[in-house]
Design a protein around this motif. Structure first.
Motif, short mmCIF file in Angstrom:
data_model
loop_
_atom_site.label_atom_id
_atom_site.label_comp_id
_atom_site.label_asym_id
_atom_site.label_seq_id
_atom_site.Cartn_x
_atom_site.Cartn_y
_atom_site.Cartn_z
N VAL A 1 0.96 -1.25 0.12
CA VAL A 1 -0.05 0.03 0.04
C VAL A 1 0.91 1.28 0.06
O VAL A 1 0.47 2.37 -0.73
CB VAL A 1 -1.07 0.25 1.17
N SER A 2 2.09 1.30 0.79
CA SER A 2 2.80 2.39 0.95
C SER A 2 3.61 2.67 -0.54
O SER A 2 3.95 3.74 -0.73
CB SER A 2 3.92 2.35 2.12
N LYS A 3 3.80 1.52 -1.38
CA LYS A 3 4.44 1.72 -2.43
C LYS A 3 3.60 1.67 -3.67
O LYS A 3 3.95 1.87 -4.78
CB LYS A 3 5.57 0.53 -2.79
N MET A 4 2.23 1.88 -3.38
CA MET A 4 1.35 1.86 -4.61
C MET A 4 1.59 3.34 -5.24
O MET A 4 1.30 3.08 -6.63
CB MET A 4 -0.02 1.57 -4.12
N PHE A 5 1.77 4.30 -4.49
CA PHE A 5 1.44 5.55 -4.85
C PHE A 5 2.73 6.26 -4.47
O PHE A 5 2.95 7.18 -3.63
CB PHE A 5 0.20 6.43 -4.64
N PRO A 6 3.92 5.93 -5.37
CA PRO A 6 5.44 6.69 -4.95
C PRO A 6 4.98 8.27 -5.50
O PRO A 6 4.82 8.60 -6.24
CB PRO A 6 6.18 5.87 -5.82
N GLY A 7 5.72 9.09 -4.33
CA GLY A 7 5.56 10.41 -4.72
C GLY A 7 4.43 11.28 -4.42
O GLY A 7 4.20 12.32 -4.80
N PHE A 8 3.28 10.34 -3.87
CA PHE A 8 1.95 10.93 -3.93
C PHE A 8 2.00 12.08 -2.55
O PHE A 8 1.56 13.12 -2.77
CB PHE A 8 0.97 9.92 -3.25
N GLY A 9 2.68 11.55 -1.64
CA GLY A 9 2.93 12.82 -0.47
C GLY A 9 3.66 14.01 -1.04
O GLY A 9 3.36 14.93 -0.80
N VAL A 10 4.62 13.82 -1.72
CA VAL A 10 5.43 15.04 -2.01
C VAL A 10 4.46 15.65 -3.09
O VAL A 10 4.29 17.34 -3.10
CB VAL A 10 6.56 14.68 -3.00
N ALA A 11 3.70 15.18 -3.84
CA ALA A 11 2.70 15.82 -4.90
C ALA A 11 1.88 16.59 -4.08
O ALA A 11 1.53 17.67 -4.54
CB ALA A 11 2.16 14.71 -5.98
N VAL A 12 1.12 16.19 -3.10
CA VAL A 12 0.10 16.70 -2.49
C VAL A 12 0.86 18.06 -1.79
O VAL A 12 0.34 18.98 -1.84
CB VAL A 12 -0.56 15.89 -1.17
N VAL A 13 2.05 18.07 -1.17
CA VAL A 13 2.53 18.96 -0.61
C VAL A 13 2.70 19.98 -1.69
O VAL A 13 2.52 21.52 -1.33
CB VAL A 13 3.80 18.77 0.26
N ALA A 14 3.43 19.71 -2.76
CA ALA A 14 3.62 20.67 -3.80
C ALA A 14 2.36 21.44 -4.43
O ALA A 14 2.28 22.70 -4.55
CB ALA A 14 4.33 20.05 -5.02
N PHE A 15 1.36 20.53 -4.63
CA PHE A 15 0.12 21.25 -5.10
C PHE A 15 -0.45 22.11 -3.98
O PHE A 15 -1.03 23.24 -4.54
CB PHE A 15 -0.94 19.93 -5.32
N THR A 16 -0.44 21.71 -2.59
CA THR A 16 -0.94 22.76 -1.73
C THR A 16 -0.11 23.96 -1.89
O THR A 16 -0.68 25.06 -1.66
CB THR A 16 -1.04 21.89 -0.36
N THR A 17 1.07 23.82 -1.85
CA THR A 17 1.90 25.26 -1.95
C THR A 17 1.53 25.88 -3.03
O THR A 17 1.51 27.23 -2.73
CB THR A 17 3.65 24.72 -1.69
N TYR A 18 1.51 25.41 -4.14
CA TYR A 18 1.15 26.20 -5.30
C TYR A 18 -0.37 26.69 -5.16
O TYR A 18 -0.24 27.95 -5.74
CB TYR A 18 1.13 25.26 -6.74
N VAL A 19 -1.29 26.18 -4.72
CA VAL A 19 -2.70 26.72 -4.63
C VAL A 19 -2.50 27.92 -3.54
O VAL A 19 -3.07 28.89 -3.90
CB VAL A 19 -3.68 25.54 -4.20
N ILE A 20 -1.89 27.51 -2.57
CA ILE A 20 -1.88 29.02 -1.50
C ILE A 20 -1.01 30.11 -2.04
O ILE A 20 -1.39 31.10 -1.95
CB ILE A 20 -1.13 28.27 -0.15
N ALA A 21 0.17 29.81 -2.95
CA ALA A 21 0.95 30.61 -3.61
C ALA A 21 0.17 31.49 -4.35
O ALA A 21 0.08 32.77 -4.48
CB ALA A 21 2.13 30.13 -4.09
N GLU A 22 -0.77 30.84 -5.05
CA GLU A 22 -1.64 31.35 -6.44
C GLU A 22 -2.40 32.34 -5.74
O GLU A 22 -3.02 33.47 -6.07
CB GLU A 22 -2.35 30.42 -7.17
N LYS A 23 -3.05 31.94 -4.37
CA LYS A 23 -4.07 32.61 -4.08
C LYS A 23 -3.75 34.00 -3.11
O LYS A 23 -4.10 35.18 -3.41
CB LYS A 23 -4.91 31.91 -2.87
N LEU A 24 -2.50 33.92 -2.79
CA LEU A 24 -1.75 34.98 -1.89
C LEU A 24 -1.24 36.08 -3.11
O LEU A 24 -1.40 37.17 -2.94
CB LEU A 24 -0.56 34.56 -1.03
N LEU A 25 -0.56 35.67 -4.05
CA LEU A 25 0.11 36.15 -4.94
C LEU A 25 -0.67 36.76 -6.30
O LEU A 25 -0.44 37.80 -6.74
CB LEU A 25 1.54 35.66 -5.52
#
Length: 65
Positions: A33-57
């Motif tokens: 299960v943990s290896k099923m979606f490699p990089g999913f956690g990093v992608a979630v953090v990157a996307f969240t950062t992008y959305v927050i930066a877009e809303k602020l900037l």
């Protein structure tokens, strides 16, 4: 006192070596299960950062009507 079990060699599984891979830690359910979606956690953090930066900037400027 005699050994209550017959010769232990009679209970030896001839297929044990061929089936050993099933018990390897790589094939356990938690590892799968943990290896099923490699990089999913990093992608979630990157996307969240992008959305927050877009809303602020890129906040909409007030209209001049």
């Amino acid at each position: 006192m005699a050994n209550p079990l017959p010769n232990p060699q009679l209970f030896r599984d001839p297929w044990a070596k061929r089936e050993a891979w099933r018990k390897h830690p790589v094939f356990q359910r938690s590892a799968m299960v943990s290896k099923m979606f490699p990089g999913f956690g990093v992608a979630v953090v990157a996307f969240t950062t992008y959305v927050i930066a877009e809303k602020l900037l890129m906040s909409p400027e007030p209209s001049h009507h």
